[in-house]
Design a protein around this motif. Structure first.
Motif, PDB file in Angstrom:
ATOM      1  N   ARG A  13      15.869 -11.403  21.858  1.00  9.68           N
ATOM      2  CA  ARG A  13      14.528 -11.177  22.420  1.00  9.68           C
ATOM      3  C   ARG A  13      13.581 -12.293  22.018  1.00  9.68           C
ATOM      4  NH1 ARG A  13      14.613  -5.798  20.554  1.00  9.68           N
ATOM      5  NH2 ARG A  13      15.839  -4.585  22.033  1.00  9.68           N
ATOM      6  N   ARG A  16      14.241 -15.375  24.083  1.00 11.60           N
ATOM      7  CA  ARG A  16      13.743 -15.183  25.462  1.00 11.60           C
ATOM      8  C   ARG A  16      12.228 -15.323  25.533  1.00 11.60           C
ATOM      9  NH1 ARG A  16      17.796 -10.054  26.275  1.00 11.60           N
ATOM     10  NH2 ARG A  16      19.687 -11.332  26.196  1.00 11.60           N
ATOM     11  N   TYR A 126      11.943 -20.537  30.890  1.00  9.65           N
ATOM     12  CA  TYR A 126      12.780 -19.383  31.226  1.00  9.65           C
ATOM     13  C   TYR A 126      13.192 -19.419  32.702  1.00  9.65           C
ATOM     14  CZ  TYR A 126      14.278 -14.479  31.287  1.00  9.65           C
ATOM     15  OH  TYR A 126      15.017 -13.331  31.413  1.00  9.65           O
ATOM     16  N   ARG A 130      16.925 -19.453  34.365  1.00  5.54           N
ATOM     17  CA  ARG A 130      17.413 -18.451  35.300  1.00  5.54           C
ATOM     18  C   ARG A 130      17.939 -19.091  36.582  1.00  5.54           C
ATOM     19  NH1 ARG A 130      16.559 -13.173  34.619  1.00  5.54           N
ATOM     20  NH2 ARG A 130      18.149 -13.248  36.226  1.00  5.54           N
ATOM     21  N   LEU A 313      20.843 -13.187  29.325  1.00  3.54           N
ATOM     22  CA  LEU A 313      21.106 -11.970  30.082  1.00  3.54           C
ATOM     23  C   LEU A 313      21.653 -10.793  29.300  1.00  3.54           C
ATOM     24  CD1 LEU A 313      22.703 -13.469  33.330  1.00  3.54           C
ATOM     25  CD2 LEU A 313      20.306 -13.179  32.735  1.00  3.54           C
ATOM     26  N   TYR A 314      22.243 -11.020  28.127  1.00  6.07           N
ATOM     27  CA  TYR A 314      22.896  -9.900  27.450  1.00  6.07           C
ATOM     28  C   TYR A 314      21.910  -8.756  27.178  1.00  6.07           C
ATOM     29  CZ  TYR A 314      25.190  -6.901  24.194  1.00  6.07           C
ATOM     30  OH  TYR A 314      25.684  -5.778  23.599  1.00  6.07           O
ATOM     31  N   GLU A 316      20.050  -7.150  29.163  1.00  6.42           N
ATOM     32  CA  GLU A 316      18.881  -7.057  30.048  1.00  6.42           C
ATOM     33  C   GLU A 316      19.180  -6.064  31.164  1.00  6.42           C
ATOM     34  OE1 GLU A 316      15.637  -9.611  30.404  1.00  6.42           O
ATOM     35  OE2 GLU A 316      16.077  -8.504  28.585  1.00  6.42           O
ATOM     36  N   GLU A 317      18.171  -5.344  31.587  1.00  2.00           N
ATOM     37  CA  GLU A 317      18.342  -4.423  32.711  1.00  2.00           C
ATOM     38  C   GLU A 317      18.347  -5.230  34.006  1.00  2.00           C
ATOM     39  OE1 GLU A 317      18.853  -1.225  32.760  1.00  2.00           O
ATOM     40  OE2 GLU A 317      18.708  -0.920  30.585  1.00  2.00           O
ATOM     41  N   GLU A 318      19.228  -4.862  34.925  1.00  2.00           N
ATOM     42  CA  GLU A 318      19.304  -5.538  36.220  1.00  2.00           C
ATOM     43  C   GLU A 318      17.921  -5.662  36.873  1.00  2.00           C
ATOM     44  OE1 GLU A 318      21.539  -6.996  38.340  1.00  2.00           O
ATOM     45  OE2 GLU A 318      22.873  -7.115  36.594  1.00  2.00           O
ATOM     46  N   ASP A 320      14.975  -5.903  35.661  1.00  2.00           N
ATOM     47  CA  ASP A 320      14.067  -6.899  35.102  1.00  2.00           C
ATOM     48  C   ASP A 320      14.388  -8.289  35.637  1.00  2.00           C
ATOM     49  OD1 ASP A 320      13.239  -4.805  33.627  1.00  2.00           O
ATOM     50  OD2 ASP A 320      14.239  -5.411  31.770  1.00  2.00           O
ATOM     51  N   LEU A 321      15.596  -8.423  36.166  1.00  2.00           N
ATOM     52  CA  LEU A 321      16.054  -9.758  36.532  1.00  2.00           C
ATOM     53  C   LEU A 321      15.716 -10.128  37.967  1.00  2.00           C
ATOM     54  CD1 LEU A 321      19.522  -9.552  34.798  1.00  2.00           C
ATOM     55  CD2 LEU A 321      17.377 -10.402  33.888  1.00  2.00           C
TER      56      LEU A 321
END
Ligand code: ADP
Length: 324
Positions: A13, A16, A126, A130, A313-314, A316-318, A320-321
């Motif tokens: 975290r 990120r 960031y 991505r 990505l580890y 992380e909720e889909e 949020d992406l």
């Protein structure tokens, strides 16, 4: 719960957040040199320019329209080699190809053109990360537009390596929390590894890279012990001056001609932790790590994209992406 898990999540975290408050511009050194190639240049000549400047990639410029025309990378040369293999009688023509013909070459050999994504240098780092993960790009150009003229300028190009180095150097307080062994977090690839031997031909290795869509092939002996690594960028000196017929040379021969300042290959074990990998990245020019056992036998490979993907990505909720 395991205290290592808690630290690991806190570390991830932290990194990120760090990437969200820094921009791509922050990654650039105070002063740097940028070699931009004109799209009208002969491909054959571009090779020498890259070699002379000690670089493996360059942004292309369309001077007729005054626009950025994509990034030249070792993948483009590999495409030219594939073209040559498919149309061996056209060698004279290959010699006359200009950088602007790279898109036609892609079409002729039936590969999908690489998406040319770019980011604005002042956007959060960031975002650049991505985009890289989404498109599998290993480097991304920073493009700015002049408010008055509306003209594009290529500010620089940032690579996965630069970004991870930036994290390693400036965010040690968080990377030091990443104490879980790579085996446990499943970092890297451990099955169906593409390998070659010293006696394989350079062309065989190139075909492996194309087939697996990878940028490096470990070179092993008959007991699967790691001897070296053949990288996509090693192709560049092999075809210097348009010597496509020399690709029948062996990997051993090609690797013996590596530059004096070759950074070397980096290995780690499955018990190593991500904090120590970041330590290695902080100190050295690492482009991937080969995972070996105590007898130097090949176990796996950890690419920079594997690391970047895990770090971003580890857990992380889909949902949020979606926004990226
Ligand atoms: P990068 O995208 O950082 O340049 P690669 O293209 O080499 O890295 O790797 C892409 C993916 O393929 C990664 O998940 C990596 O673990 C895997 N990989 C890399 N090299 C090999 C190999 N020789 N055999 C099988 N898989 C590989």
């Amino acid at each position: 719960s395991n205290p290592l898990d808690k630290d690991q999540m806190q570390g991830l975290r932290g990194v990120r957040e760090f990437l969200k408050v820094r921009t791509s511009y922050d990654v650039l050194p105070l002063s740097f040199r940028l070699v931009i190639l004109d799209n009208d240049l002969l491909i054959r000549k571009s090779l020498n320019i890259l070699i002379q400047n000690g670089i493996v990639s360059a942004p292309l410029w369309d001077s007729r329209n005054g626009t950025f025309a994509g990034l030249l990378t070792s993948t483009d040369y590999i495409n030219v080699i594939q073209y040559y293999c498919q149309f061996p009688h056209e060698i004279d023509q290959v010699d006359q190809f200009r950088l602007s013909s790279l898109r036609d070459i892609e079409r002729a050999i039936g590969v999908l053109p690489l998406e040319t994504v770019s980011v604005h240098p002042m956007r959060p780092l960031y975002e650049a990360c991505r985009r890289m993960l989404k498109t599998r790009a290993r480097r991304i150009p920073l493009i700015d537009t002049d408010d008055e003229t509306g003209r594009e300028t290529v500010v620089s190009v940032i690579t996965q390596y630069r970004i991870l180095k930036f994290i390693a150097v400036n965010n040690e307080q968080h990377t030091m929390l990443l104490k879980k062994p790579v085996r446990e977090i499943g970092l890297g690839t451990y099955n169906d590894l593409a390998t070659a031997t010293m006696n394989s031909s350079v062309l065989d290795v190139i075909h492996l890279m194309v087939k697996y869509n990878i940028s490096a092939v470990p070179i092993v002996d008959k007991d699967n012990r790691v001897l070296n690594l053949f990288e996509a960028v090693d192709v560049i000196p092999c075809i210097k001056g348009g010597a496509y017929d020399e690709l029948t040379a062996t990997v051993g021969e090609a690797l013996s001609q590596r530059a004096e300042d070759f950074a070397g290959i980096y290995t780690c074990s499955e018990e190593d932790r991500l904090d120590s990998i970041f330590e290695t990245i902080r100190k050295s020019r690492v482009h991937r790590l080969i995972v070996v056992d105590d007898d130097s036998r090949l176990k796996g490979i950890i690419s920079l994209s594997d690391i970047l993907k895990y770090v971003l990505l580890y857990g992380e909720e889909e949902d949020d992406l979606q926004e990226y």
